[in-house]
Design an enzyme around this catalytic site. Structure first.
Site, mmCIF file in Angstrom:
data_model
loop_
_atom_site.group_PDB
_atom_site.id
_atom_site.type_symbol
_atom_site.label_atom_id
_atom_site.label_comp_id
_atom_site.label_asym_id
_atom_site.label_seq_id
_atom_site.Cartn_x
_atom_site.Cartn_y
_atom_site.Cartn_z
ATOM 1 N N ASP A 1 0.840 -1.195 0.000
ATOM 2 C CA ASP A 1 0.000 0.000 0.000
ATOM 3 C C ASP A 1 0.881 1.254 0.000
ATOM 4 O O ASP A 1 1.905 1.313 0.691
ATOM 5 C CB ASP A 1 -0.918 -0.014 1.234
ATOM 6 C CG ASP A 1 -2.079 0.954 1.110
ATOM 7 O OD1 ASP A 1 -3.226 0.500 1.026
ATOM 8 O OD2 ASP A 1 -1.822 2.184 1.092
ATOM 9 N N ASN B 1 -12.907 -3.332 2.709
ATOM 10 C CA ASN B 1 -13.811 -2.194 2.817
ATOM 11 C C ASN B 1 -14.742 -2.225 1.611
ATOM 12 O O ASN B 1 -14.299 -2.433 0.482
ATOM 13 C CB ASN B 1 -13.012 -0.885 2.833
ATOM 14 C CG ASN B 1 -12.133 -0.767 4.062
ATOM 15 O OD1 ASN B 1 -12.472 -1.261 5.124
ATOM 16 N ND2 ASN B 1 -10.980 -0.119 3.910
ATOM 17 N N GLY C 1 -15.789 2.617 3.951
ATOM 18 C CA GLY C 1 -14.498 3.296 3.859
ATOM 19 C C GLY C 1 -13.731 2.966 2.596
ATOM 20 O O GLY C 1 -12.531 3.217 2.506
ATOM 21 N N GLN C 2 -14.434 2.424 1.583
ATOM 22 C CA GLN C 2 -13.745 2.078 0.328
ATOM 23 C C GLN C 2 -13.466 3.345 -0.479
ATOM 24 O O GLN C 2 -14.375 4.150 -0.708
ATOM 25 C CB GLN C 2 -14.607 1.112 -0.494
ATOM 26 C CG GLN C 2 -13.900 0.618 -1.750
ATOM 27 C CD GLN C 2 -14.703 -0.445 -2.499
ATOM 28 O OE1 GLN C 2 -15.870 -0.702 -2.187
ATOM 29 N NE2 GLN C 2 -14.079 -1.070 -3.486
ATOM 30 N N HIS D 1 -10.350 -5.189 -3.174
ATOM 31 C CA HIS D 1 -9.004 -5.499 -2.670
ATOM 32 C C HIS D 1 -9.090 -5.957 -1.232
ATOM 33 O O HIS D 1 -9.926 -5.474 -0.466
ATOM 34 C CB HIS D 1 -8.078 -4.290 -2.793
ATOM 35 C CG HIS D 1 -8.673 -3.005 -2.292
ATOM 36 N ND1 HIS D 1 -9.576 -2.272 -3.032
ATOM 37 C CD2 HIS D 1 -8.514 -2.336 -1.131
ATOM 38 C CE1 HIS D 1 -9.944 -1.205 -2.334
ATOM 39 N NE2 HIS D 1 -9.313 -1.231 -1.171
ATOM 40 N N HIS E 1 -7.076 -5.855 2.202
ATOM 41 C CA HIS E 1 -5.948 -5.274 2.927
ATOM 42 C C HIS E 1 -5.359 -6.370 3.815
ATOM 43 O O HIS E 1 -6.094 -7.018 4.579
ATOM 44 C CB HIS E 1 -6.411 -4.151 3.861
ATOM 45 C CG HIS E 1 -6.917 -2.921 3.178
ATOM 46 N ND1 HIS E 1 -6.148 -1.797 2.984
ATOM 47 C CD2 HIS E 1 -8.130 -2.630 2.643
ATOM 48 C CE1 HIS E 1 -6.857 -0.862 2.377
ATOM 49 N NE2 HIS E 1 -8.072 -1.341 2.160
HETATM 50 P P1 5GP Z 1 -9.717 1.446 0.454
HETATM 51 O O1 5GP Z 1 -9.779 2.761 1.155
HETATM 52 O O2 5GP Z 1 -10.440 1.509 -0.885
HETATM 53 O O3 5GP Z 1 -10.152 0.281 1.269
HETATM 54 O O4 5GP Z 1 -8.182 1.172 0.166
HETATM 55 C C1 5GP Z 1 -7.515 1.726 -0.906
HETATM 56 C C2 5GP Z 1 -6.042 1.658 -0.559
HETATM 57 O O5 5GP Z 1 -5.318 1.868 -1.758
HETATM 58 C C3 5GP Z 1 -5.594 2.749 0.420
HETATM 59 O O6 5GP Z 1 -5.025 2.118 1.562
HETATM 60 C C4 5GP Z 1 -4.575 3.555 -0.364
HETATM 61 O O7 5GP Z 1 -3.482 3.955 0.415
HETATM 62 C C5 5GP Z 1 -4.159 2.594 -1.460
HETATM 63 N N1 5GP Z 1 -3.767 3.219 -2.701
HETATM 64 C C6 5GP Z 1 -4.432 4.198 -3.369
HETATM 65 N N2 5GP Z 1 -3.804 4.502 -4.513
HETATM 66 C C7 5GP Z 1 -2.699 3.707 -4.570
HETATM 67 C C8 5GP Z 1 -1.639 3.559 -5.523
HETATM 68 O O8 5GP Z 1 -1.572 4.231 -6.549
HETATM 69 N N3 5GP Z 1 -0.680 2.633 -5.233
HETATM 70 C C9 5GP Z 1 -0.719 1.869 -4.101
HETATM 71 N N4 5GP Z 1 0.268 0.983 -3.933
HETATM 72 N N5 5GP Z 1 -1.698 1.982 -3.194
HETATM 73 C C10 5GP Z 1 -2.677 2.894 -3.419
#
Ligand code: 5GP
Ligand code: ZN
Length: 112
Positions: free
Chosen positions: A29, A85, A91-92, A98, A100
């Site tokens: 991440d 999420n 919180g997505q 994906h 985590h």
């Molecule tokens: P969500 O909030 O949708 O559950 O998680 C999305 C995750 O993607 C976040 O933890 C954020 O830091 C990560 N993320 C967003 N854009 C990028 C990216 O361009 N590269 C990487 N490696 N992680 C990303």
């Protein structure tokens, strides 16, 4: 398609990859919330867990199995957290499903 995780999967956007196979890939991440914070992502664009159908059952199982395998490979023997999420209240922020994988510190409950 203007999806950041599809672009990472195709190699258009770089990421620090930890694992890949025909169905999924895992990468670190960009904004880690724990000493180990990986995202396990299907190659196919699936918006969220709420969009999963019975046809996705094997893929979802695979994502969780890869998550556990990575936790072992990364030495998270004291435990880890796997999080999906889903949607705004979940919180997505990236609309490509994906998992985590968080580890390397004790997690709190309930989550925020
Ligand atoms: P969500 O909030 O949708 O559950 O998680 C999305 C995750 O993607 C976040 O933890 C954020 O830091 C990560 N993320 C967003 N854009 C990028 C990216 O361009 N590269 C990487 N490696 N992680 C990303
Ligand atoms: Zn996508």
């Amino acid at each position: 398609m203007d999806c950041i995780f599809c672009k990472i999967a195709s190699g258009t956007i770089p990421a620090k990859k930890a694992y890949e196979d025909d169905l999924c890939l895992a990468f670190h991440d960009l904004n880690p919330q724990a000493p180990t914070h990986l995202l396990v992502v299907p190659r196919q664009h699936l918006i969220s867990l709420a969009h999963a159908t019975p046809q996705h059952a094997a893929l979802l199982g695979h994502l969780l199995q890869v998550t556990a395998q990575l936790a072992g490979a990364l030495g998270l023997s004291k435990g880890f957290r796997a999080v999906l999420n889903s949607g705004a209240d979940g919180g997505q922020t990236v609309d490509h499903l994906h998992v985590h994988l968080l580890g390397g510190r004790a997690m709190h409950w309930p989550p925020g």
